[in-house]
Write a protein that holds these residues in place. Structure first.
Motif, short mmCIF file in Angstrom:
data_model
loop_
_atom_site.label_atom_id
_atom_site.label_comp_id
_atom_site.label_asym_id
_atom_site.label_seq_id
_atom_site.Cartn_x
_atom_site.Cartn_y
_atom_site.Cartn_z
N LEU A 334 0.82 -1.21 0.00
CA LEU A 334 0.00 0.00 0.00
C LEU A 334 0.86 1.26 0.00
O LEU A 334 0.50 2.27 -0.61
CB LEU A 334 -0.93 0.00 1.22
N ILE A 335 1.99 1.22 0.70
CA ILE A 335 2.90 2.37 0.72
C ILE A 335 3.38 2.69 -0.69
O ILE A 335 3.38 3.84 -1.13
CB ILE A 335 4.11 2.10 1.64
N PHE A 336 3.76 1.64 -1.43
CA PHE A 336 4.24 1.86 -2.80
C PHE A 336 3.10 2.39 -3.68
O PHE A 336 3.31 3.30 -4.49
CB PHE A 336 4.79 0.58 -3.40
N LEU A 337 1.92 1.82 -3.53
CA LEU A 337 0.78 2.25 -4.35
C LEU A 337 0.45 3.71 -4.07
O LEU A 337 0.18 4.49 -5.00
CB LEU A 337 -0.43 1.36 -4.05
N PHE A 338 0.48 4.11 -2.81
CA PHE A 338 0.21 5.49 -2.42
C PHE A 338 1.26 6.42 -3.04
O PHE A 338 0.92 7.48 -3.59
CB PHE A 338 0.21 5.61 -0.90
N TYR A 339 2.51 6.03 -2.96
CA TYR A 339 3.59 6.84 -3.52
C TYR A 339 3.45 6.97 -5.04
O TYR A 339 3.65 8.05 -5.62
CB TYR A 339 4.95 6.23 -3.18
N ALA A 340 3.08 5.85 -5.68
CA ALA A 340 2.92 5.87 -7.15
C ALA A 340 1.80 6.82 -7.56
O ALA A 340 1.93 7.58 -8.51
CB ALA A 340 2.65 4.46 -7.67
#
Length: 347
Positions: A334-340
């Protein structure tokens, strides 16, 4: 969303269904190949079948990189590299985060439904052993991104191939999952025959390989078209879409095994694939692309390493909390998705 983008999205979904179906066709044939040539159960279950389930996500970067080099589609060399590198990085990242979350969610769900208890019964030595191979390979891949010499990267690529060969050798020396039986289904090309001819088995292997190559070629082209239409970096799009499409459906095998209380199979299915993905596809990336990671690529590697290290530490120090730790690994995805999404300006 324009009509062209919507049409491309529909085509991607159709292609994914066909790719996964063709992968099942190949796996079916490869299992029969192992049976016909009297290979060990470990070779069929842990090596040959693993190759079958890894084919789509391995072929995507190969086709993307080759398309850029040889002009097999409308994409240029840089876009081909971006799609290839995104698919290569996305697979181990998804396995080390989202796939672990799916497995833990299945465990808690079936426990709540009184189908089983909420404890994982696995051989911790074998579980940790896969991480002993994953960490050196993945750290090598990460470090190679900061090495300017292409020759050194190519040498490392050869080393990764040899390293995976050693892993397979050691795995077959000691059966990865010695107490489970793999039921051999009928050959798809001969559903009414208990012992199909060798030529028919090999024909199914060849036909499924050709079909996969063609389907993945079109899939890569659609990813390129959608990325261009939406203004999304091809590397990031392929990191998210490709592994979910090619890895996650296969990892739902782990859900079935969790329900059947075959926990060694369920987690070995994921950790074994992590070793494969950190060696074979990444060796292709090191050898045939500049292998320079952008911010999204670096973040995905760091998040995957963090998630994997926490899981490994728990398996070493306090295994009884492993289900909760696996569930928490979804946070890293989720952290990566949010950053993307922030990067794309969608939030």
């Amino acid at each position: 969303m324009s009509f062209d983008v919507l049409l491309s999205a529909i085509e991607i979904v159709v292609l994914l269904v066909l790719i996964v179906s063709t992968c099942a066709l190949f796996t079916n044939a490869i299992e029969w190949t192992g049976h016909r040539f009297k290979l060990s159960e470990g070779a069929v279950g842990s090596v040959l079948a693993a190759v079958g389930t890894a084919l789509p996500e391995t072929l995507v970067p190969i086709i993307a990189i080759a398309s850029g080099y040889f002009g097999l589609s409308t994409m240029n060399l840089e876009t081909g590299h971006d799609i290839g590198v995104g698919a290569i990085l996305g697979a181990p990242f998804l396995l080390g985060t989202l796939a672990m979350w799916v497995t833990a969610t299945a465990l808690f769900y079936f426990a709540a439904m009184k189908k089983r208890d909420a404890k994982l019964k696995i051989d911790m030595h074998l579980f940790r052993r896969d991480y002993h191979y994953f960490f050196p390979a993945y750290l090598t891949v990460f470090g190679a991104a900061f090495i300017p010499s292409l020759l050194v990267k190519q040498v490392l690529a050869v080393g990764l191939l040899a390293f995976y060969g050693f892993y397979v050798y050691r795995t077959l020396q000691r059966e990865h999952i010695p107490d489970e039986e793999f039921e051999l289904p009928v050959l798809t090309f001969a559903p009414r025959t208990k012992e199909p001819k060798t030529l028919l088995i090999l024909a199914q292997v060849a036909a499924s390989l050709v079909m996969l190559l063609v389907l993945v070629h079109f899939f890569v082209g659609e990813i390129n078209d959608v990325a261009m239409s939406l203004g999304i970096p091809a590397l990031v799009l392929s990191m998210i879409v490709t592994p979910i499409a090619t890895e996650l459906p296969e990892k739902f095998n782990s859900v079935v095994w969790i329900r059947g209380k075959k926990d060694n199979l369920a987690l070995g299915n994921i950790t074994g694939a992590m070793v494969f993905q950190s060696c074979i596809p990444t060796a292709i990336g090191l050898a045939f692309t500049p292998w320079v990671l952008n911010a999204q690529g670096i973040l995905s590697v760091l998040l995957c390493l963090a998630s994997s290290f926490i899981i490994y530490l728990c398996a070493w120090k306090n295994p009884k909390f492993l289900p909760q730790i696996l569930f928490g690994s979804g946070i890293f995805y989720l952290i990566f998705l949010f950053y993307a999404l922030l990067t794309w300006g969608k939030l």
